[in-house]
Design a protein around this motif. Structure first.
Motif, PDB file in Angstrom:
ATOM      1  N   GLY A 194      65.361  12.299  69.080  1.00 34.46           N
ATOM      2  CA  GLY A 194      64.504  12.341  70.267  1.00 34.46           C
ATOM      3  C   GLY A 194      63.571  13.535  70.268  1.00 34.46           C
ATOM      4  N   LEU A 195      64.059  14.672  69.818  1.00 35.63           N
ATOM      5  CA  LEU A 195      63.217  15.866  69.746  1.00 35.63           C
ATOM      6  C   LEU A 195      62.078  15.678  68.733  1.00 35.63           C
ATOM      7  N   VAL A 196      62.399  15.032  67.613  1.00 36.44           N
ATOM      8  CA  VAL A 196      61.353  14.757  66.612  1.00 36.44           C
ATOM      9  C   VAL A 196      60.303  13.808  67.190  1.00 36.44           C
ATOM     10  N   LEU A 197      60.761  12.788  67.927  1.00 39.95           N
ATOM     11  CA  LEU A 197      59.818  11.855  68.559  1.00 39.95           C
ATOM     12  C   LEU A 197      58.954  12.571  69.600  1.00 39.95           C
ATOM     13  N   ALA A 198      59.603  13.439  70.376  1.00 41.42           N
ATOM     14  CA  ALA A 198      58.836  14.191  71.374  1.00 41.42           C
ATOM     15  C   ALA A 198      57.825  15.112  70.708  1.00 41.42           C
ATOM     16  N   LEU A 199      58.225  15.754  69.611  1.00 40.94           N
ATOM     17  CA  LEU A 199      57.304  16.634  68.882  1.00 40.94           C
ATOM     18  C   LEU A 199      56.120  15.848  68.333  1.00 40.94           C
TER      19      LEU A 199
END
Length: 312
Positions: A178-183
């Motif tokens: 999720g953090l990678v997607l948000a980034l």
């Protein structure tokens, strides 16, 4: 909660998520990024889930009562199931709603939902969060490796009788992805000046959380319904029953987990037709001792003696 329950992994994940949630909310308030808001709510949901897992582990240690004669071991399964519901509703559905809201804003407003203030902050927060979540995920992996043996990760998540470690593993994995997607969403929004990318990142986070929640719900439901012992434990119990002069053979057996470290064993055993009641009673006691030595989590054992008649 036993060591196999992964208390260390839960506490590590809880501490990481509380700190990350605070920084994400600050980044969202200053930048207006929907991906940051979705990730902040995700971290809040994860923090609440870890509290639920710790609470379930504590409540499961209560002693049996006349109303609940088999104890409270299954409370750990109940709280793990609640975790899947929280992750689905608070995390997944909120992110999907926020993604839709951000998309509508990006396609109707003049500024196209661009991030115009504190542009560096969301990226910095996400990079720091990825590092912190990686440490939490590493702790969950180390704790899981101590109990999963030679099982694959897929089999471990599907067959683990203690629900905490699979839940933490999937939560931490979902948090990292999720953090990678948000980034990705935030970075593309900053590059293009178009908030549609932010909305896309938020929506992908929502879909990811919904998938993880469904997997957790399905696996935890199976535990709630009552799963049998592992194949290794079933074989060990069968050998223990038949590996003594008191039992001619095992006729049939049923097992069920009352909790991760509490197993119910019910079996019908064949005894010799000329034995006295006293002989049968001593034989059952000896058989129960062998079962507990072979599988220590076999806490409740019910053996029914019978005379075996060969068919045909």
């Amino acid at each position: 909660m036993s060591a196999g329950g992964g208390t260390k992994a839960i506490v590590a994940a809880l501490l990481a998520n509380v700190g990350i949630a605070i920084t994400k909310f600050i980044a969202w308030a200053l930048s207006g990024s929907s991906s940051m808001l979705a990730e902040a709510i995700h971290s809040v949901a994860d923090s609440g889930n870890q509290v639920l897992l710790l609470l379930g582990g504590r409540r499961a240690q209560r002693k049996a009562t006349p109303l609940h004669p088999f104890g409270f071991g299954r409370e750990r399964y109940i709280y793990a199931f609640i975790v899947s519901i929280v992750l689905f509703s608070v995390g997944g559905l909120f992110a999907l709603y926020e993604g839709y809201h951000k998309y509508h804003e990006a396609t109707t407003n003049a500024d196209r939902g661009a991030i115009t203030s504190w542009q560096w902050l969301p990226v910095t927060v996400l990079l720091v969060a990825i590092v912190l979540e990686s440490f939490s995920f590493r702790t969950a992996i180390v704790e899981s490796n101590a109990v999963r043996g030679s099982a694959s990760w897929k089999d471990f998540i599907r067959r683990a009788k203690a629900p905490e470690l699979p839940v933490i593993l999937l939560e931490d994995l979902g948090a990292l992805v999720g953090l990678v997607l948000a980034l990705f969403g935030v970075s593309m929004t900053l590059i293009t000046g178009n908030g549609v990318w932010d909305a896309a990142g938020t929506t992908m986070i929502g879909l990811l959380l919904v998938v993880i929640a469904v997997v957790l719900a399905v696996e935890t439901k199976s535990l709630l319904l009552g799963e049998s012992a592992t194949d290794e434990h079933v074989k060990a119990i069968a050998v223990a029953i038949e590996n003594g002069p008191e039992v001619e053979r095992l006729i049939h057996m049923r097992t069920m987990h009352l909790g991760p470290e509490e197993l119910l064993v019910a079996a019908k055993i064949a005894v010799r037709h000329d034995e006295t009641a006293d002989d049968v009673a001593r034989g059952i006691d000896a058989t129960e001792r062998r079962i507990r030595e072979a599988v220590p989590i076999a806490k409740l054992i019910y053996l029914e003696p019978d005379i075996y008649h060969q068919k045909g």
